[in-house]
Design an enzyme around this catalytic site. Structure first.
Site, PDB file in Angstrom:
ATOM      1  N   SER A 173       0.811  -1.220   0.000  1.00 49.76           N
ATOM      2  CA  SER A 173       0.000   0.000   0.000  1.00 49.76           C
ATOM      3  C   SER A 173       0.850   1.280   0.000  1.00 49.76           C
ATOM      4  CB  SER A 173      -0.950   0.007   1.209  1.00 49.76           C
ATOM      5  OG  SER A 173      -0.222  -0.155   2.423  1.00 49.76           O
ATOM      6  N   ASP A 421      -2.903   6.232  11.769  1.00 51.50           N
ATOM      7  CA  ASP A 421      -2.072   5.721  10.677  1.00 51.50           C
ATOM      8  C   ASP A 421      -0.770   6.507  10.684  1.00 51.50           C
ATOM      9  OD1 ASP A 421      -0.808   4.918   8.390  1.00 51.50           O
ATOM     10  OD2 ASP A 421      -2.484   5.281   7.031  1.00 51.50           O
ATOM     11  N   HIS A 424       1.491   5.366   6.422  1.00 56.37           N
ATOM     12  CA  HIS A 424       1.237   5.998   5.127  1.00 56.37           C
ATOM     13  C   HIS A 424       1.411   7.512   5.251  1.00 56.37           C
ATOM     14  CE1 HIS A 424      -0.897   2.101   5.025  1.00 56.37           C
ATOM     15  NE2 HIS A 424      -0.464   2.076   3.768  1.00 56.37           N
TER      16      HIS A 424
END
Length: 444
Positions: A173, A421, A424
């Site tokens: 990702s 998160d 990312h």
């Protein structure tokens, strides 16, 4: 007698003789001074001509192009393009040898290349602006190598160069995060058309019709064949079955279609997994209660890197390949599943944050396997370069969505406990600088 002698001497004669001597002495001094000035001026002139190139070669590289150019052309301020061109002419060899990955994050008052209003390809979990992140200081920094200038990514030149070509980001990702950053920058010139997506929208392909350029992201978190029993939220129903001696055909079957590829592994190797080799269970990583041999993830990661690079160097596809190094996360006071957060709002300086042991191990493996593969690639006509983003990313704990992976997470309760998160990157954000690096590496 002496007195008479003195009286007999003519005073006017003495004065005349004295005057002649003085004139002669003055003339001699003037002639000597003129000669000295002539010789010294000649020496200074010849010295200035001879020493000019060394002064340019030894000029302080950290000085801004504006200050160095202003001294040579004070009448008219040069454009930014002229400054860059002049600097590259002055330091042609240094530009090629400069370490792009050793540097600092420096303040940059210019606006990001795009926003969530001008780009529609941002995944909602990385859309920090839309999701209500209150600060914006993280947007105003740029990566600055210490020994050279890093030009900004130029989407017009990039698309022109990529005409009739195909580019793929292959990995997990983070690779998808990266391709969305590139899409957003390119969308300011031409909007791509999505022409393919898999069932879970993890692998996608876009086409830029005006340039006949194809951009893909291939989701393959291990790069190896893997049976994964995990939903979109990361919840597993069983252990991953990972085959250390088999590549994932999801990407290998289409690899020969790519002119450029950015490939990366990483964080998925930290997960619990059962390892297979030669069609038998060889052991596992972090599988208590399974009565299996614990095999370190470093063994599995090295096997994966070696297998991947051997394939790419010997596939017959003379592609331009970037091996991107592992991406560090910035969870503090826990992990993603145990309340870890990332609330920082400014970059760190070198020495203020340490790389985690596991990230250091993985990066070392990547560098070692890269060195081995690069020589093979050179013999086979494959260009392999290292996109070493680990350390520059380590300095940006402020660039993650944190709690703003969700839309307005504190709208109902300012003290709500929400999942963060810290792996990312916000878009726009620090990951945009990775594209600056890519374009500069293509130009070299």
């Amino acid at each position: 007698m002496v007195k008479e002698l003195r009286i007999d001497l003519n005073p006017s004669s003495i004065l005349k003789r004295h005057h002649v001597c003085v004139k002669f002495a003055v003339s001699f001094l003037l002639l000597g001074l003129a000669f000295h000035l002539f010789v010294s001026d000649s020496i200074r002139f010849s010295s200035s001509v001879i020493e000019t190139p060394p002064l340019l070669e030894t000029n302080d590289r950290t000085e801004s192009p504006l200050s160095s150019s202003s001294s040579s052309a004070p009448v008219q301020a040069p454009s930014s393009g002229d400054l860059l061109a002049n600097e590259r002419q002055m330091f042609p060899s240094d530009a090629a040898e400069c370490d792009l990955f050793t540097g600092d994050w420096v303040p940059d008052p210019s606006a990001p290349a795009y926003t969530n209003a001008t780009c529609h390809d941002i995944e909602e979990h990385q859309n920090c602006m839309r999701n209500g992140r209150p600060d914006s200081g993280y947007l105003y920094w740029r990566w600055n190598p210490r020994d050279c200038e890093l030009p900004r990514f130029d989407p017009v030149k990039f698309l022109d160069f990529m005409r009739n070509k195909s580019w793929a980001f292959i990995g997990d990702s983070i690779s998808r995060n990266h391709v969305q950053s590139l899409l957003c920058i390119l969308s300011q010139v031409e909007q791509a058309v999505e022409v393919y997506h898999d069932e879970e929208y993890r692998s996608k392909r876009w086409h830029f019709p005006s340039h006949n350029f194809t951009l893909s992201v291939v989701w393959t978190p291990f790069l190896l064949k893997a049976d994964i029993f995990e939903d979109i939220n990361g919840v597993s129903s069983s252990e991953i079955q990972l085959h250390l001696d088999k590549l994932d055909q999801t990407w290998t079957e289409q690899y020969n279609n790519f002119d450029y590829a950015v490939i990366a592994g990483g964080k998925w190797f930290l997960k619990t997994a059962i390892y297979h080799e030669n069609n038998t269970v060889a052991g596992c990583h972090y599988c208590p209660g399974k009565n299996l041999t614990e095999i370190g993830l470093d063994y599995a990661y090295r096997k994966a890197q070696r297998l991947v690079l051997n394939f790419m160097m010997n596939s017959g596809n003379k592609a331009f390949v970037f091996l991107r190094t592992t991406t560090p996360d910035h969870f503090e006071n826990g992990e993603w599943f145990s309340g870890g957060t990332c609330n920082r709002t400014a970059p760190c300086k070198e020495g203020e944050v340490d790389i985690r042991d596991v990230d250091a191990v993985m990066r070392d493996i990547e560098l070692e396997e890269f060195e081995k593969a690069a020589s093979v690639g050179a013999e086979n006509g494959v260009m392999l370069k290292l996109l070493d983003t680990t350390r520059l990313s380590l300095l940006r704990p402020d660039g993650h969505p944190g709690p703003y992976r969700q839309f307005l997470p504190f709208a109902k309760d300012k003290n709500a406990k929400v999942q963060n998160d810290c792996l990312h990157w916000c878009l726009p954000g620090p990951i945009d600088s990775w594209n600056d690096l890519l374009m500069e590496m293509i130009n070299r």
